[in-house]
Design an enzyme around this catalytic site. Structure first.
Site, mmCIF file in Angstrom:
data_model
loop_
_atom_site.group_PDB
_atom_site.id
_atom_site.type_symbol
_atom_site.label_atom_id
_atom_site.label_comp_id
_atom_site.label_asym_id
_atom_site.label_seq_id
_atom_site.Cartn_x
_atom_site.Cartn_y
_atom_site.Cartn_z
ATOM 1 N N GLN A 146 -5.019 -8.329 -33.036
ATOM 2 C CA GLN A 146 -5.180 -7.335 -34.084
ATOM 3 C C GLN A 146 -4.276 -6.134 -33.844
ATOM 4 O O GLN A 146 -3.783 -5.511 -34.772
ATOM 5 C CB GLN A 146 -6.645 -6.891 -34.141
ATOM 6 C CG GLN A 146 -6.952 -5.875 -35.228
ATOM 7 C CD GLN A 146 -8.407 -5.458 -35.227
ATOM 8 O OE1 GLN A 146 -9.201 -5.955 -34.447
ATOM 9 N NE2 GLN A 146 -8.758 -4.533 -36.102
ATOM 10 N N PHE A 147 -4.022 -5.830 -32.540
ATOM 11 C CA PHE A 147 -3.311 -4.599 -32.234
ATOM 12 C C PHE A 147 -1.936 -4.806 -31.605
ATOM 13 O O PHE A 147 -1.132 -3.889 -31.577
ATOM 14 C CB PHE A 147 -4.154 -3.735 -31.280
ATOM 15 C CG PHE A 147 -5.487 -3.373 -31.844
ATOM 16 C CD1 PHE A 147 -5.589 -2.602 -32.982
ATOM 17 C CD2 PHE A 147 -6.656 -3.816 -31.240
ATOM 18 C CE1 PHE A 147 -6.824 -2.253 -33.513
ATOM 19 C CE2 PHE A 147 -7.899 -3.482 -31.768
ATOM 20 C CZ PHE A 147 -7.974 -2.705 -32.910
ATOM 21 N N GLY A 148 -1.681 -5.974 -31.039
ATOM 22 C CA GLY A 148 -0.419 -6.096 -30.304
ATOM 23 C C GLY A 148 0.093 -7.511 -30.207
ATOM 24 O O GLY A 148 -0.564 -8.476 -30.622
ATOM 25 N N CYS A 172 0.813 -1.218 0.000
ATOM 26 C CA CYS A 172 0.000 0.000 0.000
ATOM 27 C C CYS A 172 0.849 1.272 0.000
ATOM 28 O O CYS A 172 0.514 2.258 -0.648
ATOM 29 C CB CYS A 172 -0.958 0.003 1.183
ATOM 30 S SG CYS A 172 -0.204 -0.552 2.729
ATOM 31 N N LYS A 201 2.466 -7.422 -22.768
ATOM 32 C CA LYS A 201 1.737 -6.994 -23.956
ATOM 33 C C LYS A 201 2.373 -5.728 -24.512
ATOM 34 O O LYS A 201 2.664 -4.787 -23.766
ATOM 35 C CB LYS A 201 0.277 -6.724 -23.594
ATOM 36 C CG LYS A 201 -0.615 -6.384 -24.787
ATOM 37 C CD LYS A 201 -2.069 -6.285 -24.338
ATOM 38 C CE LYS A 201 -2.995 -5.962 -25.493
ATOM 39 N NZ LYS A 201 -4.409 -5.868 -25.060
ATOM 40 N N ASP A 206 -16.295 -6.009 -25.300
ATOM 41 C CA ASP A 206 -15.686 -7.020 -26.160
ATOM 42 C C ASP A 206 -15.587 -8.350 -25.417
ATOM 43 O O ASP A 206 -14.587 -9.059 -25.516
ATOM 44 C CB ASP A 206 -14.305 -6.558 -26.628
ATOM 45 C CG ASP A 206 -13.799 -7.337 -27.846
ATOM 46 O OD1 ASP A 206 -14.617 -8.051 -28.466
ATOM 47 O OD2 ASP A 206 -12.609 -7.250 -28.160
#
Length: 615
Positions: free
Chosen positions: A370-372, A131, A387, A478
């Protein structure tokens, strides 16, 4: 006379790790709370239970729920803590009701203990408090503890400074909030509250109209705004239309926007830049200009699209930052001649989230979307998934958007974000590693081997995560088996939050031309681009179908256009061979034509849990 027992349950306890070198483990214990102490025993079948520990109630300083986003390695996932002497005992309950029952009973049993203290709301691990990052295990806690729920009044201000800052900060409740803890303050939608303490990033302390004070979750409130816009970074005073277009084009950020003075005195214009092309005949990229209009009458309100009216211009801007609702795109990135760095980028690179690239070792590519790209990696001797954006397919700003959303979410059924790497390009998102990968691939690989109990448990896992998103005002947009991951313990967690949106009114209208997954989309998404938690419920019904079809593609013998025709005719997916009628009825409920006729995720979770308990 023996002390009277108050509570008795089988729970898990975590080793207290009194030494830095102590191993961390989780053990099932029988916990007994009586009028004098809290005792726990090892259960030995056929033999008398052995006492393993005892804490006198008079020594307990703090009893609180543990707020943490770390994965829980034991079977019980709901932790609370008992601080006594110089130690923290972490106990894990099987469900939230059980946890709250124990916390309330322990607080009541120790209410005569007069010692107030600061406590740590998160776990100790890897040599520091999660924390506050203090590295001394005996360090003073970072959050105030008030056992009776009533915080003491702040000290009386010095009369000399009493009127230095006379402006009170007022917030308005966006929705009702029913606290799980006695110390928290309930919220009533649209009522106003005075901010007492805003130092905590996720929970602010506020005062209601009756003088009651307590913490509330920040995502449930919003500051009440006046119509003074000079202080906002998105306001560009005395900027012409041509200057606005040049600056927005130069910044080249999709969803870049500003508010500027119109040619008419007292009128304002919102200028928005977009790169996304559509089928409306306009050339892209372009800058669109929307005049902020006013309603007639005494109680003037402001709007860009007529359905969405607001009491002030800042409220209007804040709404459209989350929802395009008739605009060419939502207001994503504030652009000003005075701004050099986005506050969102600063938040991403904050000490809490930043991971240094030299701490990461990438080993193999796990997959590409599609993107990465997603890589398997190692971080601090822990397996992780990394990612990274695929160059040319997704802007870095969109990538940062996903990280920003993940920082706000924490649940055992959502894939956990560990941190980000922003000091290099391309940027990395570092997630917990899920050993069995994508749910679709797992179902296909295990075809014919998964029991009814396992299939239902998978649906339960996803419904639990989605119920959390629903309660936190997030829409996934999605949801599908391909966007869920499976751990080595067969726990299913929701991932891929690139399309997720925070909403203020459970509704999100996408920009014109936005792509969407037709086979998982509800009629209102296909026809109007309107998303809500109820459109997520429709997608969840399709996901259940995927699970019981063992990874089949929905409508696998139809094209997207044929799927749309099928739905328009009122037809739905047929019951899979493995699917019980009771589960198929929940699917059909999720696929009602009208969104209001569909259940909430909270209700679906309850219904699935009841099926899970049936013999």
């Amino acid at each position: 006379m023996y002390p009277r027992a108050i509570l008795k349950d089988t729970l898990y306890k975590k080793s207290q790790q009194k030494r830095r070198t102590s191993p961390c483990n989780y053990k099932e214990r029988i916990f007994v709370l009586n009028t004098q102490d809290l005792t726990y025993f090892e259960n030995r079948p056929g033999k008398k239970p052995t006492q393993k520990g005892c804490i006198e109630l008079s020594h307990i300083k703090c009893v609180e729920i543990v707020r943490s986003d770390v994965p829980i390695p034991c079977n019980y996932k709901y932790p609370f803590q008992v601080a006594h002497d110089s130690y923290y005992l972490y106990v894990f309950a099987p469900n939230n009701d059980c946890r709250l029952k124990w916390v309330r009973a322990l607080k009541e049993a120790t209410q005569c203990n007069t010692l107030f203290m600061k406590y740590h709301p998160d776990f100790w691990g890897e040599g520091k408090w999660r924390c506050c990052h203090q590295t001394d295990k005996l360090a003073t806690g970072c959050s105030e503890y008030y056992p009776n729920g009533a915080k003491p009044l702040p000290p009386t201000p010095d009369p000399k400074h009493r009127y230095i800052d006379s402006e009170e900060r007022i917030v308005v409740a966006l929705r009702n909030f029913n606290p799980e803890e006695d110390s928290d303050l309930p919220l009533h939608k649209d009522e106003e509250y005075v901010v007492v303490d805003s130092s905590e990033p996720n929970w602010w302390t506020v005062r209601d109209k009756n003088g009651n004070v307590g913490p509330v979750p920040c995502i449930y409130i919003a500051e009440k705004m006046s119509n003074n816009i000079d202080k906002f970074e998105w306001y560009n005073k005395d900027m012409t239309r041509t200057e606005a277009e040049e600056l927005l084009m130069r910044e080249n950020k999709d969803g870049g926007f500003m508010v500027r003075d119109s040619r008419h005195a007292g009128v304002y214009t919102v200028s928005i830049f977009t790169r996304a092309s559509g089928s409306d005949g306009e050339k892209y990229p372009l800058v669109k200009h929307y005049q902020i209009k006013e309603t007639e009458g005494e109680n003037v309100k402001y709007y860009l699209a007529e359905k969405y009216v607001f009491s002030s211009i800042p409220e209007l801007i804040r709404y459209h930052q989350h929802n395009s609702a008739g605009l060419i795109t939502r207001l994503r990135h504030c652009v000003s001649r005075n701004i050099q760095y986005s506050s969102r980028i600063n938040e991403l690179s904050s000490e809490k989230w930043e991971i240094y690239s030299e701490e990461l070792i990438l080993s193999e590519e796990l997959g590409s979307g599609q993107f990465g790209l997603v890589w398997k990696g190692c971080w601090h001797e822990k397996q992780v998934a990394v990612k990274t954006v695929r160059e040319g397919f997704m802007s870095e700003e969109e990538f940062k958007e996903e990280a920003h959303i993940m920082m706000k979410l924490s649940h055992t059924k959502l894939v956990q974000l560990y941190g980000v790497v922003t000091q290099r390009s391309p940027m990395y998102l570092v997630f917990e590693f899920m050993e069995y990968g994508c749910l679709t691939d797992f179902l296909r690989a295990k075809k014919g081997c998964l029991s009814q109990e396992v299939l239902l448990a998978m649906c339960l896992d996803v419904s639990e995560g989605m119920a959390y998103l629903e309660s936190s005002n997030f829409i996934h947009r999605d949801l599908a088996a391909r966007n869920c991951l499976v751990s080595k313990d067969h726990v299913v967690k929701i991932s891929d939050f690139g399309m997720t949106r925070f909403v203020l009114d459970d509704q999100y209208t996408s920009s014109f031309g936005t792509k969407f997954p037709v086979r998982w989309s509800s009629p209102e998404v296909i026809r109007f681009g309107k998303y809500s938690s109820k459109s997520d419920v429709w997608s969840f019904g399709v996901l259940i179908w995927e699970v019981y079809s063992e990874g089949r593609m929905p409508y696998d013998n139809r094209s997207n256009s044929e799927v749309v025709e099928t739905l328009s005719a009122g037809l739905r997916l047929l019951r899979p061979r493995l699917c019980p009628q009771s589960v198929y009825e929940l699917m059909q409920w999720s696929w009602k034509e009208k969104p209001d006729d569909r259940p909430s995720f909270a209700l679906l979770l309850h219904e699935l849990a009841c099926l899970d308990q049936d013999p």
